[in-house]
Design a protein around this motif. Structure first.
Motif, PDB file in Angstrom:
ATOM      1  N   CYS A 438       0.826  -1.202   0.000  1.00  0.00           N
ATOM      2  CA  CYS A 438       0.000   0.000   0.000  1.00  0.00           C
ATOM      3  C   CYS A 438       0.867   1.261   0.000  1.00  0.00           C
ATOM      4  O   CYS A 438       2.095   1.197   0.087  1.00  0.00           O
ATOM      5  CB  CYS A 438      -0.928   0.007   1.214  1.00  0.00           C
ATOM      6  SG  CYS A 438      -2.066  -1.403   1.283  1.00  0.00           S
ATOM      7  N   HIS A 554      -3.795   3.705   1.146  1.00  0.00           N
ATOM      8  CA  HIS A 554      -4.422   3.355  -0.134  1.00  0.00           C
ATOM      9  C   HIS A 554      -3.829   2.035  -0.624  1.00  0.00           C
ATOM     10  O   HIS A 554      -2.611   1.823  -0.533  1.00  0.00           O
ATOM     11  CB  HIS A 554      -4.170   4.438  -1.182  1.00  0.00           C
ATOM     12  CG  HIS A 554      -5.001   5.666  -0.994  1.00  0.00           C
ATOM     13  ND1 HIS A 554      -4.955   6.437   0.150  1.00  0.00           N
ATOM     14  CD2 HIS A 554      -5.914   6.277  -1.814  1.00  0.00           C
ATOM     15  CE1 HIS A 554      -5.788   7.464   0.036  1.00  0.00           C
ATOM     16  NE2 HIS A 554      -6.378   7.383  -1.141  1.00  0.00           N
ATOM     17  N   GLU A 555      -4.669   1.156  -1.139  1.00  0.00           N
ATOM     18  CA  GLU A 555      -4.216  -0.154  -1.623  1.00  0.00           C
ATOM     19  C   GLU A 555      -4.155  -0.170  -3.153  1.00  0.00           C
ATOM     20  O   GLU A 555      -4.864   0.587  -3.829  1.00  0.00           O
ATOM     21  CB  GLU A 555      -5.178  -1.251  -1.138  1.00  0.00           C
ATOM     22  CG  GLU A 555      -6.575  -1.124  -1.676  1.00  0.00           C
ATOM     23  CD  GLU A 555      -7.527  -2.148  -1.075  1.00  0.00           C
ATOM     24  OE1 GLU A 555      -7.099  -2.923  -0.210  1.00  0.00           O
ATOM     25  OE2 GLU A 555      -8.710  -2.163  -1.482  1.00  0.00           O
ATOM     26  N   VAL A 557      -4.743  -1.288  -6.999  1.00  0.00           N
ATOM     27  CA  VAL A 557      -5.850  -1.845  -7.777  1.00  0.00           C
ATOM     28  C   VAL A 557      -5.350  -2.103  -9.192  1.00  0.00           C
ATOM     29  O   VAL A 557      -4.636  -1.278  -9.762  1.00  0.00           O
ATOM     30  CB  VAL A 557      -7.045  -0.872  -7.797  1.00  0.00           C
ATOM     31  CG1 VAL A 557      -8.155  -1.399  -8.706  1.00  0.00           C
ATOM     32  CG2 VAL A 557      -7.579  -0.642  -6.388  1.00  0.00           C
ATOM     33  N   GLY A 580     -14.249  -8.619  -4.966  1.00  0.00           N
ATOM     34  CA  GLY A 580     -14.213  -7.170  -4.807  1.00  0.00           C
ATOM     35  C   GLY A 580     -13.950  -6.400  -6.076  1.00  0.00           C
ATOM     36  O   GLY A 580     -13.481  -5.258  -6.031  1.00  0.00           O
ATOM     37  N   PRO A 600      -8.895  -5.491  -6.854  1.00  0.00           N
ATOM     38  CA  PRO A 600      -7.810  -5.324  -5.877  1.00  0.00           C
ATOM     39  C   PRO A 600      -6.634  -6.244  -6.206  1.00  0.00           C
ATOM     40  O   PRO A 600      -6.821  -7.404  -6.563  1.00  0.00           O
ATOM     41  CB  PRO A 600      -8.467  -5.712  -4.543  1.00  0.00           C
ATOM     42  CG  PRO A 600      -9.930  -5.471  -4.752  1.00  0.00           C
ATOM     43  CD  PRO A 600     -10.185  -5.802  -6.197  1.00  0.00           C
ATOM     44  N   ARG A 603      -6.353  -9.781  -4.881  1.00  0.00           N
ATOM     45  CA  ARG A 603      -7.390 -10.746  -5.275  1.00  0.00           C
ATOM     46  C   ARG A 603      -7.137 -11.334  -6.658  1.00  0.00           C
ATOM     47  O   ARG A 603      -7.887 -12.203  -7.101  1.00  0.00           O
ATOM     48  CB  ARG A 603      -8.765 -10.064  -5.258  1.00  0.00           C
ATOM     49  CG  ARG A 603      -9.182  -9.519  -3.897  1.00  0.00           C
ATOM     50  CD  ARG A 603      -9.335 -10.637  -2.880  1.00  0.00           C
ATOM     51  NE  ARG A 603      -9.877 -10.170  -1.616  1.00  0.00           N
ATOM     52  CZ  ARG A 603     -11.170 -10.103  -1.338  1.00  0.00           C
ATOM     53  NH1 ARG A 603     -12.053 -10.467  -2.256  1.00  0.00           N
ATOM     54  NH2 ARG A 603     -11.578  -9.674  -0.166  1.00  0.00           N
ATOM     55  N   ARG A 629      -6.373   3.046  -4.349  1.00  0.00           N
ATOM     56  CA  ARG A 629      -7.633   3.565  -3.825  1.00  0.00           C
ATOM     57  C   ARG A 629      -7.638   3.383  -2.300  1.00  0.00           C
ATOM     58  O   ARG A 629      -6.872   2.569  -1.769  1.00  0.00           O
ATOM     59  CB  ARG A 629      -8.817   2.816  -4.443  1.00  0.00           C
ATOM     60  CG  ARG A 629      -8.995   1.398  -3.940  1.00  0.00           C
ATOM     61  CD  ARG A 629     -10.208   0.731  -4.550  1.00  0.00           C
ATOM     62  NE  ARG A 629     -10.402  -0.616  -3.990  1.00  0.00           N
ATOM     63  CZ  ARG A 629     -11.241  -1.517  -4.485  1.00  0.00           C
ATOM     64  NH1 ARG A 629     -11.954  -1.217  -5.567  1.00  0.00           N
ATOM     65  NH2 ARG A 629     -11.367  -2.707  -3.923  1.00  0.00           N
ATOM     66  N   ALA A 631      -7.920   2.033   1.207  1.00  0.00           N
ATOM     67  CA  ALA A 631      -7.964   0.628   1.600  1.00  0.00           C
ATOM     68  C   ALA A 631      -9.322   0.258   2.172  1.00  0.00           C
ATOM     69  O   ALA A 631      -9.949   1.053   2.894  1.00  0.00           O
ATOM     70  CB  ALA A 631      -6.866   0.340   2.616  1.00  0.00           C
ATOM     71  N   ARG A 632      -9.759  -0.964   1.863  1.00  0.00           N
ATOM     72  CA  ARG A 632     -11.056  -1.445   2.356  1.00  0.00           C
ATOM     73  C   ARG A 632     -11.021  -1.672   3.856  1.00  0.00           C
ATOM     74  O   ARG A 632     -12.012  -1.483   4.555  1.00  0.00           O
ATOM     75  CB  ARG A 632     -11.412  -2.759   1.646  1.00  0.00           C
ATOM     76  CG  ARG A 632     -11.617  -2.630   0.135  1.00  0.00           C
ATOM     77  CD  ARG A 632     -11.415  -3.982  -0.547  1.00  0.00           C
ATOM     78  NE  ARG A 632     -10.018  -4.400  -0.495  1.00  0.00           N
ATOM     79  CZ  ARG A 632      -9.589  -5.620  -0.785  1.00  0.00           C
ATOM     80  NH1 ARG A 632     -10.456  -6.548  -1.120  1.00  0.00           N
ATOM     81  NH2 ARG A 632      -8.306  -5.913  -0.714  1.00  0.00           N
ATOM     82  N   THR A 633      -9.885  -2.113   4.364  1.00  0.00           N
ATOM     83  CA  THR A 633      -9.717  -2.359   5.803  1.00  0.00           C
ATOM     84  C   THR A 633      -8.413  -1.722   6.252  1.00  0.00           C
ATOM     85  O   THR A 633      -7.511  -1.510   5.432  1.00  0.00           O
ATOM     86  CB  THR A 633      -9.668  -3.871   6.101  1.00  0.00           C
ATOM     87  OG1 THR A 633      -8.588  -4.457   5.351  1.00  0.00           O
ATOM     88  CG2 THR A 633     -10.980  -4.542   5.712  1.00  0.00           C
ATOM     89  N   ARG A 635      -4.762  -1.189   7.182  1.00  0.00           N
ATOM     90  CA  ARG A 635      -3.584  -1.998   6.873  1.00  0.00           C
ATOM     91  C   ARG A 635      -2.363  -1.304   7.459  1.00  0.00           C
ATOM     92  O   ARG A 635      -2.008  -0.199   7.041  1.00  0.00           O
ATOM     93  CB  ARG A 635      -3.410  -2.175   5.365  1.00  0.00           C
ATOM     94  CG  ARG A 635      -4.507  -3.014   4.716  1.00  0.00           C
ATOM     95  CD  ARG A 635      -4.191  -3.266   3.247  1.00  0.00           C
ATOM     96  NE  ARG A 635      -5.222  -4.016   2.557  1.00  0.00           N
ATOM     97  CZ  ARG A 635      -5.307  -5.335   2.523  1.00  0.00           C
ATOM     98  NH1 ARG A 635      -4.412  -6.059   3.165  1.00  0.00           N
ATOM     99  NH2 ARG A 635      -6.270  -5.927   1.841  1.00  0.00           N
TER     100      ARG A 635
END
Length: 658
Positions: A438, A554-555, A557, A580, A600, A603, A629, A631-633, A635
């Motif tokens: 990230c 941000h992770e 994509v 996702g 992601p 994934r 984008r 991050a969903r969770t 990190r």
């Protein structure tokens, strides 16, 4: 006296299993360099020299072999560079692209255009590298050269010129190839249609004389436009049987640009590969763009002089020891103890930009020695040596002896890295779960400062910094609000360099790639201050300012393109949602659907594993990094520095060091 042959540095590129290494063997055999063609299955090919490559049947490291082409004034010495086809090893391809004069892009006549084929052709076009296309495996059942030619023109969206076709025996070992001739009116007409798009003189001649133009005139225009990467001649054949390879060899000699180079110019070369010799010394692979280099000569690498203690150039298949190497050649150099991939030898090559071509790895994993902590030191040493050969391994380890982590393009790299550590270093390892790499984006503005001789500041320096957001892709911008001359230039450089180093780990441990940092306060003691004091204080001030500005993780994509049979759409749609993805609507392409969207990075591998079962083996997934984008969770990454967020811990280390 025999003229010195020109040198053509030629890359062999392809999607995995298209037959690159087999084609390399066939070209060496056709040139008389080897007496017997090696087999990937048998593990006895010339370019796959690593035991791991032979056992797995895939190319992992770029390899250089050489063969002569032509004679007399038309003689060309071809340095053939066989590159990996698996996307996990795209970094090896990237490093080679910067030293190529031309390329052969290999496409299977059975599988046709694959995801990696598209990536490679887009890159060749972007870098303006001249390229021929070779449609291989016409001897295999299911081969269809006409279908693949149409696919190349449609899916790669490039101007192509068919330079041959299968006339009989398609899909068998008796497949015969017919090369077009100047008297072939249909071929001449098709060739003119392509050539006149970029050749106004030829267009005028065509309008005056029609298809009766001499073939030599067309061949001259074909060579000129091919060498400028405006179009791509397409050859067909089989690396296994040799069908069509003679025509390809002729095309390599006639259509791709080989230049003598300026041997009398200033020394200029680029390191594109580093490996270790039997005694552990570094061996640098250097493409020389100009000048001449001799053994015992002093060369400059990153501002430091080194004496070349050994030199070899590639000749008839292998590296041969020589006393000198000249412009155009690839040489292996010994005696450069700190050399790294990407280094310049002598002057920066003119007109040869070298940098990121593909996106950096977006995944990482922790490496754990199975023997326990007692091998941790050996593991770190081994990984550090491997990182010299592949800088994108991105080795990270915290200063307190924590577990090291490495960067990855995909899961196959884990298997190869584990096998390499076991076979070359005797270290058995396992890997933790693969996680995305990230970044942190600055969300606001924050400032902090510490003043010389003020209580709580143990350093003989005053530093004040303000941190603000910057647009993605802008990088770290360092500015000054302090008066010019308020700080010696060496101290100012120390602050700026430390700012950039410190921002490799933000509040959550991830790199902060884009922000503006302004120096707002400065001061020093003219008698006792040193640059080291400023280097030690800057991380504390910068992290305090960053805390006030705050960051958000941000992770990564990936952009994806997925093609599959239409009846598989319901299962594919559910899988995309489960992973996702943000897909667009399906678009019909014949009896298939094409879906594009974003996924992601962590994934991608899971979707790849499920795809064969979901689509009955028809699914083809192509992905590449798109953006980051939020991050969903949450990190958080373990820190690999001395943690300037913890003042007490950081000061304890700083005092010990200073």
């Amino acid at each position: 006296m025999q003229p010195t042959p020109r040198t053509l540095n030629l890359g062999i590129l392809a999607h995995v299993d298209a037959g690159k290494t087999s084609l390399t063997e066939r070209l060496l055999y056709a040139a008389g360099v080897i007496d017997e063609i090696g087999s990937v299955d048998a593990g006895n090919t010339r370019s796959d020299s690593l035991e791991l490559e032979r056992r797995r049947g895939i190319t992992i490291k770029a390899a250089v072999v050489n063969f002569p082409l032509g004679s007399g004034e038309s003689a060309v010495s071809v340095n053939l560079i066989d590159t990996p086809g698996h996307p996990d090893f795209i970094a090896e391809v990237e490093r080679v692209l910067g030293v190529l004069d031309g390329a052969v892009l290999v496409v299977s006549a059975v599988e046709g255009v694959q995801p990696q084929t598209r990536v490679l052709m887009r890159t060749l076009r972007r870098l303006s590298i001249p390229a021929l296309v070779f449609v291989n495996k016409v001897d295999r059942p299911g081969a269809d050269d006409v279908r693949v030619l149409r696919q190349i023109a449609r899916e790669l969206a490039v101007p192509v010129v068919p330079m041959g076709r299968v006339t009989s025996g398609l899909g068998t070992r008796t497949a015969r190839i017919s090369a077009p001739a100047g008297e072939d009116e249909a071929f001449t007409r098709d060739l003119l249609d392509v050539l006149t798009t970029h050749d106004d003189d030829l267009l005028a001649a065509y309008l005056d004389h029609g298809t009766s133009l001499p073939y030599a005139r067309l061949r001259t225009s074909l060579a000129r436009q091919t060498s400028r990467a405006r179009l791509h001649p397409v050859y067909v054949g089989s690396a296994i049987t040799g069908a069509g390879v003679d025509a390809l060899v002729e095309g390599i000699g006639d259509l791709l640009p080989a230049a003598p180079g300026d041997a009398g110019g200033p020394l200029s070369g680029r390191v594109f590969k580093v490996e270790r010799g039997e005694r552990g010394e570094r061996i640098a692979y250097v493409r020389l763009f100009s000048g001449e280099l001799r053994t015992r000569e002093q060369v400059t690498v990153r501002g430091t002089g080194h004496k070349v203690t050994g030199l070899a150039v590639f000749d008839r298949g292998t590296a041969v020891r020589r006393t000198a190497a000249r412009a155009g050649q690839i040489a292996t150099l010994r005696g450069l103890p700190t050399v790294r991939i990407g280094d310049v030898v002598g002057r920066e090559p003119e007109g040869r930009p070298y940098g990121r071509v593909f996106a950096a790895p977006t995944l990482e994993s922790v490496v754990v020695p199975t023997a326990g902590p007692e091998r941790a030191g050996d593991l770190h040493t081994a990984l550090a040596q491997l990182a010299e050969q592949d800088p994108l391994i991105g080795l990270r380890q915290d200063p307190h002896g924590g577990e090291p982590s490495v960067s990855l393009y995909g899961e196959v790299q884990k298997e190869v890295l584990a096998a390499t550590l076991a076979e070359e270093y005797g270290i058995e390892v396992s890997f933790r779960e693969t996680t995305p790499i990230c970044v942190e984006r600055v969300t606001g503005t924050g400032a902090a400062y510490e003043v010389l001789d003020h209580e709580g500041n143990p350093f003989l320096a005053t530093v004040g910094l303000r941190v603000e957001p910057a647009p993605p892709g802008s990088g770290v911008v360092f500015r000054r609000e302090v008066e010019l001359g308020s700080l010696p230039p060496g101290y100012m450089r120390a602050v700026e360099e430390t700012v950039r180093t410190t921002l490799r780990q933000g509040l959550s441990g991830w790199q902060v790639p884009d922000c503006a940092v302004t120096m707002t306060h400065s001061g020093f003691c003219s008698i006792r201050s040193t640059a080291g004091e400023f280097r030690a204080l800057t991380p504390l001030v910068l992290m305090a300012a960053l805390r006030r500005a705050t960051t958000r993780v941000h992770e990564p994509v990936h952009r994806f393109r997925l093609e599959f049979a239409q009846d598989a759409y319901p299962a594919v749609a559910l899988a995309l949602a489960r992973h996702g993805a943000l897909p667009g609507p399906p678009v019909a392409a014949g009896d298939a659907y094409v879906v594009e969207g974003h996924l992601p990075a962590d994934r991608v591998h899971g979707l790849e594993r499920e795809l064969p079962e979901l689509t009955g083996g028809t699914g083809v997934l192509e992905t590449e990094f798109a953006h980051h984008r939020p991050a969903r969770t949450p990190r958080v990454r373990a820190r690999g520095d001395h943690n300037p967020l913890n003042r007490e811990e950081y000061l304890l280390h700083a005092h010990r060091r200073m």
